[in-house]
Design a protein around this motif. Structure first.
Motif, PDB file in Angstrom:
ATOM      1  N   GLY A  98       0.531  -1.147  -0.310  1.00 14.92           N
ATOM      2  CA  GLY A  98      -0.016  -0.260  -0.062  1.00 14.92           C
ATOM      3  C   GLY A  98       0.779   1.047  -0.073  1.00 14.92           C
ATOM      4  O   GLY A  98       2.551   0.511  -0.222  1.00 14.92           O
ATOM      5  N   SER A  99       0.471   2.605   0.618  1.00  8.40           N
ATOM      6  CA  SER A  99       1.299   3.644   0.122  1.00  8.40           C
ATOM      7  C   SER A  99       1.659   3.887   1.999  1.00  8.40           C
ATOM      8  O   SER A  99       2.254   4.135   1.663  1.00  8.40           O
ATOM      9  N   ASP A 100       1.510   3.559   2.768  1.00  7.26           N
ATOM     10  CA  ASP A 100       2.337   3.611   4.032  1.00  7.26           C
ATOM     11  C   ASP A 100       3.145   2.469   4.649  1.00  7.26           C
ATOM     12  O   ASP A 100       4.095   2.749   5.676  1.00  7.26           O
ATOM     13  N   GLU A 122       3.885   1.646  14.105  1.00  7.82           N
ATOM     14  CA  GLU A 122       3.757   2.132  12.536  1.00  7.82           C
ATOM     15  C   GLU A 122       2.158   1.318  11.581  1.00  7.82           C
ATOM     16  O   GLU A 122       1.466   2.036  11.364  1.00  7.82           O
ATOM     17  N   VAL A 123       2.368   0.082  12.214  1.00  9.57           N
ATOM     18  CA  VAL A 123       0.933  -0.331  11.559  1.00  9.57           C
ATOM     19  C   VAL A 123      -0.320   0.038  12.313  1.00  9.57           C
ATOM     20  O   VAL A 123      -1.386   0.474  11.896  1.00  9.57           O
ATOM     21  N   SER A 124       0.567  -0.154  13.945  1.00  7.94           N
ATOM     22  CA  SER A 124      -1.298   0.667  14.984  1.00  7.94           C
ATOM     23  C   SER A 124      -1.655   1.829  14.438  1.00  7.94           C
ATOM     24  O   SER A 124      -2.674   2.350  14.053  1.00  7.94           O
ATOM     25  N   ALA A 125      -0.133   2.667  13.461  1.00 10.32           N
ATOM     26  CA  ALA A 125      -0.560   3.758  13.240  1.00 10.32           C
ATOM     27  C   ALA A 125      -2.038   3.788  11.946  1.00 10.32           C
ATOM     28  O   ALA A 125      -2.731   4.584  11.746  1.00 10.32           O
ATOM     29  N   PHE A 126      -2.028   2.867  11.028  1.00  9.67           N
ATOM     30  CA  PHE A 126      -2.482   2.880   9.772  1.00  9.67           C
ATOM     31  C   PHE A 126      -3.179   2.167  10.063  1.00  9.67           C
ATOM     32  O   PHE A 126      -4.659   3.193   9.486  1.00  9.67           O
ATOM     33  N   GLN A 127      -3.279   1.604  11.006  1.00  3.70           N
ATOM     34  CA  GLN A 127      -4.892   0.955  11.499  1.00  3.70           C
ATOM     35  C   GLN A 127      -6.043   1.993  12.308  1.00  3.70           C
ATOM     36  O   GLN A 127      -6.825   1.684  12.090  1.00  3.70           O
TER      37      GLN A 127
END
Length: 134
Positions: A98-100, A122-127
């Motif tokens: 994806g983009s992030d 980073e995964v948590s912020a994206f979610q």
């Protein structure tokens, strides 16, 4: 009763202790000695899986089919890749999810490839962003 995997063996053309030192710094785990080589316990206080470094006379000729996949808990993927590069790793390729999010393939000082994924932070912020937009 089924067997238990105790060691992931890593062959070294150079000195096993030098490669163990890289992985010790990369994983934040101490090196321990053995008559045949040296090893790093991956889990503190458990007799679980260890990385075992042993001398090999032949360099790796083809890409390995088994590799480590590291997942940083904090920080960023970019920060972890930079830290590992300072320790002696080299970047082989980068992959976007994806983009992030994404992952990077690196090689240790002996050329063994491994991956580093986006950090848990980073995964948590994206979610969190995804859920707030949805």
């Amino acid at each position: 009763m089924s067997p238990v995997v105790r060691y992931l063996m890593i062959d070294c053309v150079g000195h096993p202790h030098s490669l163990a030192l890289f992985w010790s710094e990369a994983l934040g785990r101490p090196i321990q000695g053995a008559a045949e080589g040296c090893f790093i316990d991956l889990h503190e206080g458990e007799s679980g899986l260890s990385l075992f470094f042993q001398k090999s006379s032949a360099p790796q000729q083809t890409k390995g089919r088994l590799h480590l996949h590291l997942n940083p808990v904090e920080g960023t993927l970019a920060g972890e890749v930079e830290r590992l590069a300072r320790l002696g790793a080299t970047v082989v390729s980068s992959h976007a999810r994806g983009s992030d999010l994404g992952w990077v393939v690196l090689a240790d000082p002996e050329g063994n490839e491994f991956c580093v994924d986006s950090s848990d932070a980073e995964v948590s912020a994206f979610q969190d962003r995804y859920l707030s937009e949805g």
